[in-house]
Motif scaffolding. Sequence first.
Motif, PDB file in Angstrom:
ATOM      1  N   ALA A 172     -10.361 -22.501  15.276  1.00 27.73           N
ATOM      2  CA  ALA A 172     -10.115 -23.693  15.443  1.00 27.73           C
ATOM      3  C   ALA A 172     -11.112 -24.727  15.888  1.00 27.73           C
ATOM      4  CB  ALA A 172      -8.985 -23.876  16.864  1.00 27.73           C
ATOM      5  N   LEU A 173     -10.982 -26.012  15.309  1.00 29.96           N
ATOM      6  CA  LEU A 173     -12.080 -27.069  15.646  1.00 29.96           C
ATOM      7  C   LEU A 173     -11.828 -27.845  17.022  1.00 29.96           C
ATOM      8  CD1 LEU A 173     -12.362 -28.701  12.077  1.00 29.96           C
ATOM      9  CD2 LEU A 173     -14.032 -27.117  13.327  1.00 29.96           C
ATOM     10  N   TYR A 174     -10.420 -27.645  17.359  1.00 29.46           N
ATOM     11  CA  TYR A 174     -10.066 -28.352  18.525  1.00 29.46           C
ATOM     12  C   TYR A 174      -8.979 -27.481  19.155  1.00 29.46           C
ATOM     13  CZ  TYR A 174      -7.747 -31.649  21.993  1.00 29.46           C
ATOM     14  OH  TYR A 174      -7.372 -31.929  22.978  1.00 29.46           O
ATOM     15  N   THR A 175      -8.816 -27.350  20.295  1.00 35.11           N
ATOM     16  CA  THR A 175      -7.331 -26.563  21.061  1.00 35.11           C
ATOM     17  C   THR A 175      -6.957 -27.411  22.277  1.00 35.11           C
ATOM     18  OG1 THR A 175      -8.294 -24.573  20.399  1.00 35.11           O
ATOM     19  CG2 THR A 175      -6.456 -24.646  22.092  1.00 35.11           C
ATOM     20  N   ALA A 176      -5.825 -28.077  22.337  1.00 37.38           N
ATOM     21  CA  ALA A 176      -5.087 -28.525  23.180  1.00 37.38           C
ATOM     22  C   ALA A 176      -4.578 -27.710  24.216  1.00 37.38           C
ATOM     23  CB  ALA A 176      -4.174 -29.671  22.906  1.00 37.38           C
ATOM     24  N   GLU A 177      -4.717 -27.857  25.557  1.00 37.90           N
ATOM     25  CA  GLU A 177      -4.056 -26.967  26.516  1.00 37.90           C
ATOM     26  C   GLU A 177      -3.530 -27.781  27.327  1.00 37.90           C
ATOM     27  OE1 GLU A 177      -7.173 -24.786  28.362  1.00 37.90           O
ATOM     28  OE2 GLU A 177      -7.733 -23.782  26.400  1.00 37.90           O
ATOM     29  N   THR A 234      -2.191 -31.804  30.884  1.00 35.12           N
ATOM     30  CA  THR A 234      -2.926 -31.260  30.062  1.00 35.12           C
ATOM     31  C   THR A 234      -4.263 -30.753  31.137  1.00 35.12           C
ATOM     32  OG1 THR A 234      -4.121 -33.202  29.769  1.00 35.12           O
ATOM     33  CG2 THR A 234      -2.633 -32.673  27.898  1.00 35.12           C
ATOM     34  N   ASP A 262      -7.453 -30.990  30.803  1.00 29.10           N
ATOM     35  CA  ASP A 262      -8.386 -32.030  31.221  1.00 29.10           C
ATOM     36  C   ASP A 262      -7.776 -33.149  31.986  1.00 29.10           C
ATOM     37  OD1 ASP A 262      -6.727 -33.616  29.106  1.00 29.10           O
ATOM     38  OD2 ASP A 262      -8.269 -33.652  27.599  1.00 29.10           O
ATOM     39  N   ARG A 288      -5.733 -35.808  31.095  1.00 25.17           N
ATOM     40  CA  ARG A 288      -5.737 -37.161  30.456  1.00 25.17           C
ATOM     41  C   ARG A 288      -4.115 -37.370  30.207  1.00 25.17           C
ATOM     42  NH1 ARG A 288     -11.015 -38.428  26.926  1.00 25.17           N
ATOM     43  NH2 ARG A 288     -12.437 -37.644  28.099  1.00 25.17           N
ATOM     44  N   CYS A 330      -0.954 -38.490  14.194  1.00 18.08           N
ATOM     45  CA  CYS A 330      -1.403 -37.489  13.339  1.00 18.08           C
ATOM     46  C   CYS A 330      -1.339 -38.274  11.725  1.00 18.08           C
ATOM     47  CB  CYS A 330      -0.912 -36.105  13.394  1.00 18.08           C
ATOM     48  SG  CYS A 330      -1.726 -34.986  12.248  1.00 18.08           S
TER      49      CYS A 330
END
Length: 143
Positions: free
Chosen positions: A4-9, A22, A24, A26, A57
């Motif tokens: 994965a290039l990016y993973t949201a958690e 999230t 982070d 945000r 998206c």
Amino acid sequence: MSEALYTAEARVTGGRQGHGRTTDGRLDVDLRLPKELGGDGAGTNPEQLFAVGYAACFGAVLGMLGKREKLQADDAVIDATVALIPNENGTFRLGAELNVTLPSIDDAQRAADLVRAAHQVCPYSSATRGNIDVVLTANGARL
């Protein structure tokens, strides 16, 4: 997911009547049932979050594909609708509609072709394909 290039958690407690955040920080939202489902509507619901994510998206993909085709599509406006639809057995399914306005593309066929192409590339469209009904419009014309 190792590639994965990016993973949201995110973590949600309390489901539709809880809280989501999230990792982070945000995105930090109170989750509530909409009035139509018997709630007070005082918070955000999963369908709203999905609508915003899908539209964002899809808009990014339109801009990318437009650039490749030498069309200005980064000014696209996407009005997304995500519906929670009851099934006969008491469960629910989702439906979505993306009403895409491309102000800089006057040619109806080119606008429709670009929206169709974006629907083939957008990760949200790929995730929904075969799973939920998605209705697309381009500059007011249903595709």
